[in-house]
Design an enzyme around this catalytic site. Structure first.
Site, PDB file in Angstrom:
ATOM      1  N   LYS A 155      44.757  31.797  37.148  1.00 20.99           N
ATOM      2  CA  LYS A 155      44.928  32.584  38.381  1.00 20.99           C
ATOM      3  C   LYS A 155      44.402  31.843  39.614  1.00 20.99           C
ATOM      4  CE  LYS A 155      42.552  36.087  36.730  1.00 20.99           C
ATOM      5  NZ  LYS A 155      42.447  35.768  35.299  1.00 20.99           N
ATOM      6  N   THR A 156      43.186  31.347  39.507  1.00 21.69           N
ATOM      7  CA  THR A 156      42.559  30.708  40.661  1.00 21.69           C
ATOM      8  C   THR A 156      43.367  29.504  41.123  1.00 21.69           C
ATOM      9  OG1 THR A 156      40.352  31.464  40.021  1.00 21.69           O
ATOM     10  CG2 THR A 156      40.478  29.562  41.480  1.00 21.69           C
TER      11      THR A 156
ATOM     12  N   GLU B 159      44.206  36.606  44.190  1.00 25.23           N
ATOM     13  CA  GLU B 159      43.972  36.522  42.752  1.00 25.23           C
ATOM     14  C   GLU B 159      43.759  37.939  42.236  1.00 25.23           C
ATOM     15  OE1 GLU B 159      40.699  34.480  39.753  1.00 25.23           O
ATOM     16  OE2 GLU B 159      41.171  33.514  41.664  1.00 25.23           O
TER      17      GLU B 159
END
Length: 464
Positions: free
Chosen positions: A121-122, A165
């Site tokens: 995600k990051t 995110e």
């Protein structure tokens, strides 16, 4: 023009303001003109950065830190009910707002892209933030890590796009109403909050169901959990589904990934045309993250060739295969990987970059519950390294579980043929590694806890 400050957020107080997710929201609110205050358990560069922006940051938690005129108290799922500032909020009848609700309020009125998945995600959120900024679209963004270039995890932009995110760990990603949702993968994790894969699928289905009408789901065509999620949501009305990956039937198909040292060259087939671009970080999984970002930007109407070129400007996120330095011919790299799939992906990427050099790993398990459920798989992943040092479990928010220690991982690693050394004193690691490393080796510090602090110390020992 980006929206202003939600009424409840005019004078917010953040408990745990130094956390990755919390600090990002606090930074955006400060930029929008809110009078932000908060507290954190210890001093940090993040706390000082917030003060520079105009926020009031207290160190330690005490009832007196909460101002009487605060319009809300923002908390994450990690804040316990007996926190003195949270107790005082109840006494003063100050509304308590979960971090995810605060973030959702900042996205209102904007074209939101929410990036979800068990891992990646990051990186994917960061790739989009960098590329959209490079294209002059001035997005707002909130990320779970600091970008290597701007050195920040959040920004308030004047553009129409907000990239966030979306955290599945506590189901908080269900609060968002994105125009584009990205699902990178769906795997069993966060065992304190999910009892089974069915619960995880249900949670992701709810997240996808919040996509606005005529919005888009960008989802992996390769990862089995994501494929199953796609099957479950295909019939949702007014939802466009765009798959990406190496699968032959992917809508955005990866034709080729070529690793070139610490970068990759990616060729995709999009609308019948070949498009090649560079990803300035190593590893197949990061290349696929970039393709997900490309597909999401195209879903918003951004020309693919412009976006592909801009994605090449992404240079990484702190703790995502971040080079910390080199000493005595040894490179020290830091990885946030803490789930077996992430560990395997980063180790394979480093193995490809290392060529004939040795790969040495310092691994710190994260959470007792995760180790209990996935410790065997973590140990098996470590077999990809030439030698590993395994630390005690970093507890974070959890209390110990009787009988669950890093020995579970060590035993599994040795059973898989790995060369593993147990080190219980973190301070002893730099000396241990300095005694193991030879010129040309790569040293990887790995885990979601404070193992990241060891990089500079290892470099110092190598130098001496």
């Amino acid at each position: 023009m980006a929206p202003g400050i939600p009424a409840a957020m005019e004078r917010p107080h953040f408990i745990g303001i130094g956390g990755a997710g919390m600090s990002g929201i606090a930074k955006i609110l400060t930029r929008r003109g809110a009078k932000v205050a908060g507290s954190d358990s210890k001093e940090s560069a993040t706390a000082e950065a917030l003060r520079t922006l105009g926020a009031t940051v207290h160190i330690g938690h005490a009832a007196g830190h909460l101002a009487d005129d605060a319009t809300c108290v923002v908390v994450s799922s990690a804040i316990r009910a007996d926190n003195p500032e949270l107790v005082r909020a109840g006494d003063l009848s100050i509304p308590v707002v979960h971090r995810s609700d605060a973030l959702a309020s900042l996205m209102e009125g904007l074209r939101a892209i929410a990036v979800a998945g068990t891992h990646g995600k990051t990186t994917t959120t960061s790739m989009l933030a960098v590329a959209l900024t490079e294209l002059g679209l001035d997005p707002s963004y909130a990320i779970g890590g600091d970008l290597a270039g701007p050195g920040t995890n959040a920004a308030h932009g004047e553009g129409a796009i907000f990239v966030a995110e979306a955290d599945e760990s506590d189901r908080s990603f269900q609060k968002y109403d994105p125009e584009v949702a990205i699902v990178l993968n769906v795997e069993l994790d966060h065992h304190a909050n999910y009892a089974s894969m069915d619960e995880i699928y249900d949670s992701f289905e709810t997240f996808v169901g919040k996509v606005v009408p005529d919005g888009t789901l960008v989802v992996s065509a390769d990862q089995s959990g994501a494929v199953e999620l796609t099957r479950r949501v295909r019939d949702l009305s007014a939802l466009k589904v765009v798959t990406y990956g190496e699968a032959a039937d992917a809508d955005v198909r990866v034709h080729k990934i070529t690793q070139r040292g610490l970068t990759s060259e990616v060729t995709v087939v999009l609308n019948g045309k070949y498009l090649t671009f560079t990803v300035s970080v190593p590893g197949r999984h990061y290349a696929l993250n970039a393709v997900a970002a490309l597909a999401a930007g195209v879903a918003l109407g951004i020309p693919a060739h412009n976006l592909a070129s801009a994605l090449g400007k992404y240079t990484g996120v702190k703790r995502r295969l971040q080079l910390k330095g080199e000493a005595a011919g040894v490179q020290v790299i830091d990885s946030y990987a803490h789930h077996p799939t992430e560990m395997t992906a980063d180790l394979e990427a480093m193995r490809g970059a290392a060529s004939d050099a040795r790969l040495l790993v310092v691994f710190q398990p994260h959470l007792f519950s995760r180790t209990q459920e996935l410790g065997t798989e973590m140990g098996q992943a470590l077999a990809l390294a030439d030698a590993s040092v395994v630390l005690d479990i970093y507890p974070a928010r959890e209390d110990p579980i009787p009988g669950i220690t890093s020995t579970l991982i060590i035993d599994a690693a040795r059973a898989a043929g790995a060369d593993v050394t147990a080190v219980h004193d973190k301070a002893a690691v730099p000396e241990v590694i300095a005694g193991m490393a030879k010129p040309g080796d790569l040293v990887l510090t790995m885990g979601a806890g404070d193992v990241t602090d060891l990089g500079p110390h290892i470099l110092d020992h190598l130098s001496s």
